[in-house]
Design an enzyme around this catalytic site. Structure first.
Site, PDB file in Angstrom:
ATOM      1  CB  ILE A  30      41.883  27.221  26.710  1.00  0.00           C
ATOM      2  CG1 ILE A  30      41.851  28.023  27.825  1.00  0.00           C
ATOM      3  CG2 ILE A  30      42.744  25.730  26.924  1.00  0.00           C
ATOM      4  CD1 ILE A  30      40.731  27.347  28.750  1.00  0.00           C
ATOM      5  CB  ALA A  59      32.243  26.760  23.682  1.00  0.00           C
ATOM      6  CE1 TYR A 116      30.979  27.611  29.294  1.00  0.00           C
ATOM      7  CE2 TYR A 116      31.526  27.498  31.672  1.00  0.00           C
ATOM      8  CZ  TYR A 116      31.982  27.322  30.219  1.00  0.00           C
ATOM      9  OH  TYR A 116      33.348  26.940  30.080  1.00  0.00           O
TER      10      TYR A 116
HETATM   11  N1  UFG Z   1      36.180  38.033  41.041  1.00  0.00           N
HETATM   12  C1  UFG Z   1      36.430  39.180  41.959  1.00  0.00           C
HETATM   13  N2  UFG Z   1      36.241  40.262  41.148  1.00  0.00           N
HETATM   14  C2  UFG Z   1      36.387  40.186  39.850  1.00  0.00           C
HETATM   15  C3  UFG Z   1      36.233  39.238  39.319  1.00  0.00           C
HETATM   16  C4  UFG Z   1      36.507  37.969  39.752  1.00  0.00           C
HETATM   17  O1  UFG Z   1      36.291  39.138  43.312  1.00  0.00           O
HETATM   18  O2  UFG Z   1      36.509  41.420  39.577  1.00  0.00           O
HETATM   19  C5  UFG Z   1      36.136  36.820  41.888  1.00  0.00           C
HETATM   20  C6  UFG Z   1      34.886  36.025  41.444  1.00  0.00           C
HETATM   21  O3  UFG Z   1      33.828  36.309  42.305  1.00  0.00           O
HETATM   22  C7  UFG Z   1      35.421  34.378  41.682  1.00  0.00           C
HETATM   23  C8  UFG Z   1      36.913  34.400  41.527  1.00  0.00           C
HETATM   24  O4  UFG Z   1      37.246  35.957  41.618  1.00  0.00           O
HETATM   25  O5  UFG Z   1      35.280  34.158  43.126  1.00  0.00           O
HETATM   26  C9  UFG Z   1      37.132  33.830  40.217  1.00  0.00           C
HETATM   27  O6  UFG Z   1      36.394  34.481  39.225  1.00  0.00           O
HETATM   28  P1  UFG Z   1      36.544  34.069  37.747  1.00  0.00           P
HETATM   29  O7  UFG Z   1      35.659  35.131  36.965  1.00  0.00           O
HETATM   30  O8  UFG Z   1      37.989  34.636  37.136  1.00  0.00           O
HETATM   31  O9  UFG Z   1      36.452  32.751  37.346  1.00  0.00           O
HETATM   32  P2  UFG Z   1      35.270  31.814  37.916  1.00  0.00           P
HETATM   33  O10 UFG Z   1      35.649  30.969  39.141  1.00  0.00           O
HETATM   34  O11 UFG Z   1      34.011  32.691  37.957  1.00  0.00           O
HETATM   35  O12 UFG Z   1      35.197  31.048  36.423  1.00  0.00           O
HETATM   36  C10 UFG Z   1      35.797  29.766  36.194  1.00  0.00           C
HETATM   37  C11 UFG Z   1      35.828  29.729  34.613  1.00  0.00           C
HETATM   38  C12 UFG Z   1      34.284  29.356  34.024  1.00  0.00           C
HETATM   39  C13 UFG Z   1      33.707  28.397  34.718  1.00  0.00           C
HETATM   40  C14 UFG Z   1      33.737  28.741  36.213  1.00  0.00           C
HETATM   41  C15 UFG Z   1      33.105  27.455  37.219  1.00  0.00           C
HETATM   42  O13 UFG Z   1      36.253  30.816  34.040  1.00  0.00           O
HETATM   43  O14 UFG Z   1      34.471  29.258  32.666  1.00  0.00           O
HETATM   44  O15 UFG Z   1      34.853  28.980  36.544  1.00  0.00           O
HETATM   45  O16 UFG Z   1      32.345  27.985  38.353  1.00  0.00           O
HETATM   46  F1  UFG Z   1      32.488  28.316  34.474  1.00  0.00           F
END
Ligand code: UFG
Length: 328
Positions: free
Chosen positions: A12, A74, A140
């Protein structure tokens, strides 16, 4: 006068540098390059170093006329933060303390802070407004919330004005493909699906298909990284004009399930990407959708790329042309 951007070599941060370059802003970049990429820094005077290096911060603040700081530097992996919380207290809370301390010492009184939807934890209602309770479910989110609170008190005591931006799911890339997303290891959904489209992964694992959502998979609010960049610029402008601290959500207000994201990636790439149902990932809330009304009305923020297919198209352009990321 210059803007100091910490973590400018990250995903970002680097897109924000691109945005600031287009606005012809003078920029100083500080990044440890522990997770960032030197090639992603396409604008500004670059310093390699960590926020724990007080001497380096003194050097930057004395040799440049720094008017404001945008602070991205971070650690940001939810899973890692659960396994190693002290690393997050050190690199997020302690490091930001050092930065804020030096800002106060050198009379720099404007800060835009990179916060997260993870400050809310499991939301009590959807869409998520800034008034909802903040109950992080991992270190986090906890460390980002601790920093927001530190900033509130720093405003009261030292007049340091700050805007904390709570991002939802950052995605996409520079439409011209100059920079993009490159994490190692990659944990985010869209780049993982696109890596599968490139044949770098055999399949995508869908983490849980028994959530209380329409198709059983988690719903997220994907926001283009350049729309996040725009919000940082507008936040700085507001601090110039209003000298008032604040907290803002940044999301499009549209939720897409994991299955919908995979379908969109299939449509954009033309590749039949294999997806396999897998167990839930610990700590994933079922639905995270932002209300960004406050950012729209107070910052004048208006996303330029709100459509998921466009976000995926830009990400795909980057991944297709840079299949090994910055390690070209
Ligand atoms: N997911 C899958 N398969 C994968 C990767 C992710 O099914 O291989 C799912 C996750 O379970 C989630 C969604 O896709 O439901 C999005 O996952 P990401 O890891 O892309 O993003 P997150 O929502 O977990 O994370 C984001 C930000 C973080 C923040 C978080 C807040 O990237 O910095 O939202 O909950 F902390």
């Amino acid at each position: 006068m210059a803007i100091l951007v910490t973590g400018g070599a990250g995903y970002i941060g680097s897109h924000t540098l691109l945005y600031l370059k287009e606005k012809k802003e003078d920029v100083i970049v500080l990044d440890s390059l522990q997770t960032g990429h030197r090639d992603a820094v396409i604008h500004g005077t670059f310093y390699e170093g960590h926020l724990s290096d007080r001497g380096l911060l003194d050097k930057i603040f004395t040799s440049h006329k720094v008017s404001s700081v945008i602070h991205f530097a971070a650690d940001s992996l939810v899973g890692e933060s659960v396994k190693n919380p002290l690393k997050y207290y050190e690199n997020n809370v302690l490091a930001t303390y050092q930065l804020v301390n030096k800002m106060v010492e050198h009379g720099v009184k404007k800060l835009v802070f990179s916060s997260t939807a993870a400050t809310y934890g499991e939301p009590t209602s959807i869409p998520i407004t800034e008034e909802l309770p903040t109950l992080p479910t991992n270190p986090y989110g906890e460390t980002k919330l601790a920093i927001e609170k530190m900033l509130k008190w720093a405003d009261q005591a030292y007049g340091l004005k700050s805007i904390s931006l709570r991002y939802f799911n950052a995605a996409g890339a520079d439409p011209e493909g100059r920079i993009g997303e490159d994490h190692n290891p990659e944990s985010h959904l869209i780049p993982i699906v696109l890596q599968a489209a490139l044949g770098q992964r055999e399949h995508v694992s869908i983490f849980g298909d028994d959530y209380p959502t329409d198709d059983g998979t988690c719903v997220r609010d994907y926001i283009h990284v350049l729309d996040l960049a725009q919000a940082h610029y507008l936040a700085l402008q507001r601090l110039e004009k209003k000298e008032e601290s604040g907290i803002y959500n940044l999301g499009n207000g549209n939720g897409f399930s994991v299955k919908q994201v995979i379908e969109t990636c299939r449509a954009v790439t033309g590749v039949e990407i294999k997806a396999i149902s897998s167990p839930r990932r610990t700590g994933d809330p079922a639905v995270l959708i932002a209300s960004s009304e406050r950012a729209r009305s107070e910052l004048g923020w208006s996303p330029v790329y709100p459509q998921l297919d466009q976000i995926v198209q830009h990400a795909w352009y980057w991944h297709k042309h840079n299949p090994t990321g910055y390690n070209r």
